[in-house]
Motif scaffolding. Structure first.
Motif, PDB file in Angstrom:
ATOM      1  N   HIS A   1      34.640  50.442 -22.374  1.00  0.00           N
ATOM      2  CA  HIS A   1      34.579  50.859 -23.777  1.00  0.00           C
ATOM      3  C   HIS A   1      35.815  51.697 -24.082  1.00  0.00           C
ATOM      4  O   HIS A   1      35.977  52.779 -23.509  1.00  0.00           O
ATOM      5  N   LEU A   2      36.675  51.201 -24.950  1.00  0.00           N
ATOM      6  CA  LEU A   2      37.816  51.999 -25.372  1.00  0.00           C
ATOM      7  C   LEU A   2      37.298  53.129 -26.253  1.00  0.00           C
ATOM      8  O   LEU A   2      36.404  52.922 -27.081  1.00  0.00           O
ATOM      9  N   THR A   3      37.861  54.330 -26.077  1.00  0.00           N
ATOM     10  CA  THR A   3      37.305  55.507 -26.758  1.00  0.00           C
ATOM     11  C   THR A   3      38.273  56.187 -27.704  1.00  0.00           C
ATOM     12  O   THR A   3      37.860  57.006 -28.514  1.00  0.00           O
ATOM     13  N   GLY A   4      39.546  55.895 -27.599  1.00  0.00           N
ATOM     14  CA  GLY A   4      40.541  56.514 -28.471  1.00  0.00           C
ATOM     15  C   GLY A   4      41.870  56.643 -27.751  1.00  0.00           C
ATOM     16  O   GLY A   4      41.917  56.612 -26.525  1.00  0.00           O
ATOM     17  N   PRO A   5      42.935  56.801 -28.494  1.00  0.00           N
ATOM     18  CA  PRO A   5      44.258  56.813 -27.888  1.00  0.00           C
ATOM     19  C   PRO A   5      44.558  58.050 -27.042  1.00  0.00           C
ATOM     20  O   PRO A   5      45.522  58.060 -26.285  1.00  0.00           O
ATOM     21  N   THR A   6      43.753  59.091 -27.122  1.00  0.00           N
ATOM     22  CA  THR A   6      44.001  60.294 -26.323  1.00  0.00           C
ATOM     23  C   THR A   6      42.962  60.498 -25.234  1.00  0.00           C
ATOM     24  O   THR A   6      42.954  61.531 -24.564  1.00  0.00           O
ATOM     25  N   THR A   7      42.067  59.522 -25.066  1.00  0.00           N
ATOM     26  CA  THR A   7      41.033  59.624 -24.039  1.00  0.00           C
ATOM     27  C   THR A   7      41.003  58.337 -23.214  1.00  0.00           C
ATOM     28  O   THR A   7      41.391  57.269 -23.694  1.00  0.00           O
ATOM     29  N   ARG A   8      40.539  58.467 -21.986  1.00  0.00           N
ATOM     30  CA  ARG A   8      40.440  57.281 -21.136  1.00  0.00           C
ATOM     31  C   ARG A   8      39.188  56.492 -21.505  1.00  0.00           C
ATOM     32  O   ARG A   8      38.201  57.037 -21.989  1.00  0.00           O
ATOM     33  N   PRO A   9      39.220  55.180 -21.238  1.00  0.00           N
ATOM     34  CA  PRO A   9      38.040  54.357 -21.516  1.00  0.00           C
ATOM     35  C   PRO A   9      36.813  54.857 -20.738  1.00  0.00           C
ATOM     36  O   PRO A   9      36.941  55.460 -19.672  1.00  0.00           O
ATOM     37  N   ALA A  10      35.648  54.581 -21.287  1.00  0.00           N
ATOM     38  CA  ALA A  10      34.386  54.897 -20.617  1.00  0.00           C
ATOM     39  C   ALA A  10      33.852  53.616 -19.991  1.00  0.00           C
ATOM     40  O   ALA A  10      33.898  52.544 -20.611  1.00  0.00           O
ATOM     41  N   PHE A  11      33.348  53.726 -18.768  1.00  0.00           N
ATOM     42  CA  PHE A  11      32.795  52.588 -18.042  1.00  0.00           C
ATOM     43  C   PHE A  11      31.285  52.748 -17.940  1.00  0.00           C
ATOM     44  O   PHE A  11      30.798  53.806 -17.540  1.00  0.00           O
ATOM     45  N   HIS A  12      30.576  51.686 -18.296  1.00  0.00           N
ATOM     46  CA  HIS A  12      29.114  51.689 -18.208  1.00  0.00           C
ATOM     47  C   HIS A  12      28.688  50.516 -17.344  1.00  0.00           C
ATOM     48  O   HIS A  12      28.964  49.354 -17.674  1.00  0.00           O
ATOM     49  N   LEU A  13      28.055  50.847 -16.230  1.00  0.00           N
ATOM     50  CA  LEU A  13      27.632  49.819 -15.276  1.00  0.00           C
ATOM     51  C   LEU A  13      26.587  48.901 -15.877  1.00  0.00           C
ATOM     52  O   LEU A  13      25.738  49.341 -16.662  1.00  0.00           O
ATOM     53  N   GLU A  14      26.659  47.647 -15.481  1.00  0.00           N
ATOM     54  CA  GLU A  14      25.606  46.704 -15.847  1.00  0.00           C
ATOM     55  C   GLU A  14      24.457  46.881 -14.862  1.00  0.00           C
ATOM     56  O   GLU A  14      24.649  47.335 -13.728  1.00  0.00           O
ATOM     57  N   GLU A  15      23.280  46.508 -15.294  1.00  0.00           N
ATOM     58  CA  GLU A  15      22.083  46.724 -14.478  1.00  0.00           C
ATOM     59  C   GLU A  15      22.222  46.107 -13.099  1.00  0.00           C
ATOM     60  O   GLU A  15      22.687  44.972 -12.952  1.00  0.00           O
ATOM     61  N   SER A  16      21.829  46.883 -12.085  1.00  0.00           N
ATOM     62  CA  SER A  16      21.862  46.410 -10.699  1.00  0.00           C
ATOM     63  C   SER A  16      20.887  47.250  -9.878  1.00  0.00           C
ATOM     64  O   SER A  16      20.294  48.207 -10.379  1.00  0.00           O
ATOM     65  N   ASP A  17      20.766  46.908  -8.608  1.00  0.00           N
ATOM     66  CA  ASP A  17      19.932  47.676  -7.690  1.00  0.00           C
ATOM     67  C   ASP A  17      20.681  48.862  -7.101  1.00  0.00           C
ATOM     68  O   ASP A  17      20.107  49.648  -6.357  1.00  0.00           O
ATOM     69  N   ASN A  18      21.967  48.985  -7.392  1.00  0.00           N
ATOM     70  CA  ASN A  18      22.769  50.051  -6.799  1.00  0.00           C
ATOM     71  C   ASN A  18      22.329  51.407  -7.339  1.00  0.00           C
ATOM     72  O   ASN A  18      22.159  51.571  -8.550  1.00  0.00           O
ATOM     73  N   PRO A  19      22.168  52.407  -6.469  1.00  0.00           N
ATOM     74  CA  PRO A  19      21.763  53.749  -6.917  1.00  0.00           C
ATOM     75  C   PRO A  19      22.719  54.377  -7.937  1.00  0.00           C
ATOM     76  O   PRO A  19      22.295  55.205  -8.740  1.00  0.00           O
ATOM     77  N   LEU A  20      23.979  53.976  -7.930  1.00  0.00           N
ATOM     78  CA  LEU A  20      24.912  54.515  -8.916  1.00  0.00           C
ATOM     79  C   LEU A  20      24.499  54.091 -10.328  1.00  0.00           C
ATOM     80  O   LEU A  20      24.561  54.895 -11.264  1.00  0.00           O
ATOM     81  N   TRP A  21      24.053  52.837 -10.485  1.00  0.00           N
ATOM     82  CA  TRP A  21      23.578  52.388 -11.798  1.00  0.00           C
ATOM     83  C   TRP A  21      22.374  53.223 -12.224  1.00  0.00           C
ATOM     84  O   TRP A  21      22.303  53.685 -13.363  1.00  0.00           O
TER      85      TRP A  21
END
Length: 163
Positions: A124-144
């Motif tokens: 997800h692009l968030t703006g020219p002065t901020t880094r993009p945000a990453f959102h994991l897709e559903e999985s069995d991984n504990p990080l998600w």
């Protein structure tokens, strides 16, 4: 709380004020320095290998229960060439946040979690002065699960002790 010297700015900060980040995507970090200089184009936020694999740096927000602000892992995502070009085209665009999310894959193995490199995500692009945000897709991984449900202060402390 212990104080630590930041490897980026050189200043001393409280350990609890620093969030972990990766300098490079794992596929680039794994290359020997000579090979990396021959095959890679590297920038602070964008890089590629052999003009065939493309990476963007962003943040993977993990909500912290009881806090207003999330813990943001500084990580890299691998994207396809078309998405990479679109990100380049929009990099300084004030309206980039209205761009639909792009598909990618996490390009770092995050400590304290089982294999995370390759997990599908949305960029997800968030703006020219901020880094993009990453959102994991559903999985069995504990990080998600942690990104969905949040973590407690004990887990944040575990993150902090990786510094």
């Amino acid at each position: 709380t212990e104080d630590v010297r930041c490897s980026i700015c050189g200043e001393v900060h409280s350990r609890s004020d620093i969030e972990l980040s990766f300098k490079r995507p794992d596929p680039i970090a794994e290359l020997e320095e000579e090979e990396r200089s021959e095959r890679c184009v590297e920038g602070e936020d964008l890089c590629s290998i052999d003009d065939r694999r493309f990476f963007v740096r962003g943040v993977l927000p993990i909500p912290v229960r009881g806090r207003e602000l999330a813990y943001n892992w500084g990580v890299w995502a691998e994207v396809d060439e078309e998405s990479f070009q679109r990100i380049l085209d929009l990099w300084s665009d004030e309206g980039q946040a209205s761009e639909p999310p792009m598909r990618g894959a996490l390009a770092n193995d995050i400590p304290l979690y089982e294999a995370t490199a390759g997990l599908p995500l949305k960029v997800h692009l968030t703006g020219p002065t901020t880094r993009p945000a990453f959102h994991l897709e559903e999985s069995d991984n504990p990080l998600w699960k942690d990104q969905q449900d949040g973590i407690d202060e004990r887990r944040v402390d575990e993150y902090d002790h990786l510094i």
